[in-house]
Design an enzyme around this catalytic site. Sequence first.
Site, mmCIF file in Angstrom:
data_model
loop_
_atom_site.group_PDB
_atom_site.id
_atom_site.type_symbol
_atom_site.label_atom_id
_atom_site.label_comp_id
_atom_site.label_asym_id
_atom_site.label_seq_id
_atom_site.Cartn_x
_atom_site.Cartn_y
_atom_site.Cartn_z
ATOM 1 N N THR A 142 0.757 -1.347 0.095
ATOM 2 C CA THR A 142 0.051 0.068 0.083
ATOM 3 C C THR A 142 0.888 1.129 -0.010
ATOM 4 O O THR A 142 1.910 1.261 1.022
ATOM 5 C CB THR A 142 -0.807 -0.036 1.039
ATOM 6 O OG1 THR A 142 -1.494 1.319 1.372
ATOM 7 C CG2 THR A 142 -0.233 -0.241 2.512
ATOM 8 N N VAL A 143 0.382 2.089 -0.854
ATOM 9 C CA VAL A 143 1.245 3.525 -1.047
ATOM 10 C C VAL A 143 0.941 4.115 0.099
ATOM 11 O O VAL A 143 1.716 5.162 0.595
ATOM 12 C CB VAL A 143 1.010 4.390 -2.172
ATOM 13 C CG1 VAL A 143 1.448 3.579 -3.331
ATOM 14 C CG2 VAL A 143 -0.440 4.468 -2.341
ATOM 15 N N ASP A 144 -0.192 3.950 1.143
ATOM 16 C CA ASP A 144 -0.586 4.677 2.400
ATOM 17 C C ASP A 144 0.394 4.335 3.465
ATOM 18 O O ASP A 144 0.409 5.159 4.451
ATOM 19 C CB ASP A 144 -1.867 4.377 2.513
ATOM 20 C CG ASP A 144 -2.853 4.771 1.674
ATOM 21 O OD1 ASP A 144 -2.583 5.834 0.905
ATOM 22 O OD2 ASP A 144 -4.107 4.393 1.518
ATOM 23 N N LEU A 298 -0.240 9.395 -11.523
ATOM 24 C CA LEU A 298 1.217 9.448 -11.865
ATOM 25 C C LEU A 298 2.108 9.086 -10.609
ATOM 26 O O LEU A 298 3.187 8.412 -11.012
ATOM 27 C CB LEU A 298 1.751 10.916 -12.419
ATOM 28 C CG LEU A 298 1.375 11.190 -14.114
ATOM 29 C CD1 LEU A 298 0.003 10.795 -14.211
ATOM 30 C CD2 LEU A 298 1.799 12.564 -13.966
ATOM 31 N N GLN A 299 1.844 9.384 -9.521
ATOM 32 C CA GLN A 299 2.692 9.205 -8.319
ATOM 33 C C GLN A 299 2.992 7.607 -7.949
ATOM 34 O O GLN A 299 3.924 7.290 -7.532
ATOM 35 C CB GLN A 299 2.525 10.022 -7.185
ATOM 36 C CG GLN A 299 1.131 9.492 -6.505
ATOM 37 C CD GLN A 299 0.449 10.750 -5.752
ATOM 38 O OE1 GLN A 299 0.805 11.000 -4.449
ATOM 39 N NE2 GLN A 299 -0.524 11.502 -6.001
#
Lengths: 419, 419
Positions: A142-144, A298-299
Amino acid sequence: MSARNAFYAQSGGVTAVINATACGLIQEARRFPERIGKVYAGRDGIIGALTEDLIDTSLESDADIARLRHTPGGAFGSCRYKLKSLETHRAQYERLIEVFKAHDIGYFFYNGGNDSMDTAWKVSQIAEKMGYPVVCVGVPKTVDNDLPHTDCCPGFGSVAKYVATSIREAGYDVVSMARTSTKIFVLEVMGRHAGWITAACGLAAENNGEPPHILLFPEVPFNPEAFVARVDACVKQYGYCTVAVSEGLSDAEGRLIAESGAKDAFGHSQLGGVGQVVAQLIKDKLGLKYHWALADYLQRSARHLASRTDLEQAHALGVAAVDLALQGKNAVMATICRLADEPYRWEISDAPLAEIANVERKMPAEFITPDGFHITEACRAYLQPLIEGEEPPPFRGGLPDYIRLKNIAVPKKLPAFAV
Amino acid sequence: MSARNAFYAQSGGVTAVINATACGLIQEARRFPERIGKVYAGRDGIIGALTEDLIDTSLESDADIARLRHTPGGAFGSCRYKLKSLETHRAQYERLIEVFKAHDIGYFFYNGGNDSMDTAWKVSQIAEKMGYPVVCVGVPKTVDNDLPHTDCCPGFGSVAKYVATSIREAGYDVVSMARTSTKIFVLEVMGRHAGWITAACGLAAENNGEPPHILLFPEVPFNPEAFVARVDACVKQYGYCTVAVSEGLSDAEGRLIAESGAKDAFGHSQLGGVGQVVAQLIKDKLGLKYHWALADYLQRSARHLASRTDLEQAHALGVAAVDLALQGKNAVMATICRLADEPYRWEISDAPLAEIANVERKMPAEFITPDGFHITEACRAYLQPLIEGEEPPPFRGGLPDYIRLKNIAVPKKLPAFAV
């Protein structure tokens, strides 16, 4: 003991490195043909298991599986689909077990965040109750960066590297023009509930006065007066001001700033627009021209700028998930354990799914400066290793050369099931 | 002939490679100490010349000048400041000549786009009239790629590589989730008057059905019905749809779509918001969830993903500007001349400033498909070589390691002058 098949699913928002985890997992499984038969992937995540839409990864070549390491997105498809409680939606869980049984699934690997770890845990429980033997192993993604019991979550380090690089580069642009043109630049980043990604932007400011000058965290209630005063001071001191703002920035009552501000011509709230709301506030109060950027997908898909640390961890966790399963470790998640900050050293460990399911790791208060506008040295020491290293994808024709798998379906054996 | 000093200024919006031009120019000038004394740079562009705020680049080490090649933004500062007509604002031009005289400037290098070439040309004219000997050479720079007489403009190739990479990567993200989540992704890119950057996004779609599916050019009047129908067809065929839209998208009457649509809570038009306007249109008409991204300054400062072709040309043009000046070629711009498409071969040439000043090169009509929604093979053949090759900057601590020069001022010799 004869070889049983494995089921692997990607869950939730995809990242630049979730396929590196799939790569590690499939590569490792292929090393143990006497224990693991085929690895089936769920098409579009867990929905693929419910609908018996399985992808036969054994039909992909070793070379193509290796290319997953440098391909962003979710190669088998993912979904945001949380299985409800066992009590009210028992049929869904029973269906999962039926599908597992029909395809002799002995290993269940679920690659996702909090919700997915909860699902993996519930599946392990129902399987036990139903007497169906399956080893359930969670693989973090998870990017979180909000899973507990792991030093960090694969996907986050690459987003962190991307946003810090982007705001540094934009800062070089803004400072060039600030004397006579745009003095304000705002970058809006992801992270609705936790400020990890916003914090990562702060890594770009190695010395006093370097961009980003101000970070707006979801954890810190937005104070427009204090913010505008800080922007004003920044412009007076440095000639310009760059701001990174979390999409989840909220006021003292917990209302999203993105929703409190602008509406479009149809009266809809502007989601994904908090960057413009705070930029416009600066224009209204200080009369300064602004530019803003919205990184959005994009990130989290910028594989071209992935963190090598993140990639290595993502891959290693895929490998570890198989190893844990072969050890018979049921209902655990593979984790990253930090041994040292500098030089950064880490190892793989594991933690019980029961302790991870639905637990959100918040950013520690001591990671945010007392004024609420930047990160502390402690935060920097935590984040820095996670963005270290580069491993660019191959390029062809000037563009990253990513793989699309064949994704051939396994023949169905069961009646249809509505999700 | 004794050595005379040179004046170099960066003009207009900065790019990922304008410093590579500065690097080439200063390096080449240092090779001829018997002809060129010091290279002075205008602080914040031509304004630095008017205010006699000159930077002594001879105080920067060779190593630091070399690092300009991998540093985005404008190392000496830039500005959007167009000198007016010779007739009405003659005092400004005379001031320039005075400053040149005071600092024995024998070479004037102006690094910019259309307006800058106009200024360079006027300076050459007034110098001649005033009998002041100075060689004026223009050096192209603009992400808009709209200068005539040159195959392309430094800065454009790197933006092209960035936007094509970004929409390809975002496409891998969207397709992963499209079955159950976001089906629409819109990327808004720069290029208010010309669709070169929008066209470059199209390079990512190498095969039918690959993102981006739709390009919205400033050259093609926006037809909402045709657009929505195309999105609908795309979603039905591929399951998702990705769109690249120019900030300059306009309707048949030439009104910007960004201004026609959404207003914020204060009634301001949303600039930089056409991406959201077209995304919201899709939501309103087709009921599909969307995400959108606004690349803004990120696209023109993304040195981490610069095109090597672009970098090499930017550097070579800086070198060539000095060589042209030493040959006494006055009132010309250094240009890129394409010799072949594949393999791409190019050489340096030059063209008279008088033929460049204020002339805008439009995108040829045959570069856009008849339906107005994509690029043709001819366009692809033109664009492809410009994004070829990678030359990443050095990284330190996980982030690109860019240089900030000392930028020490040359002592002033003249009275102040108000701009």
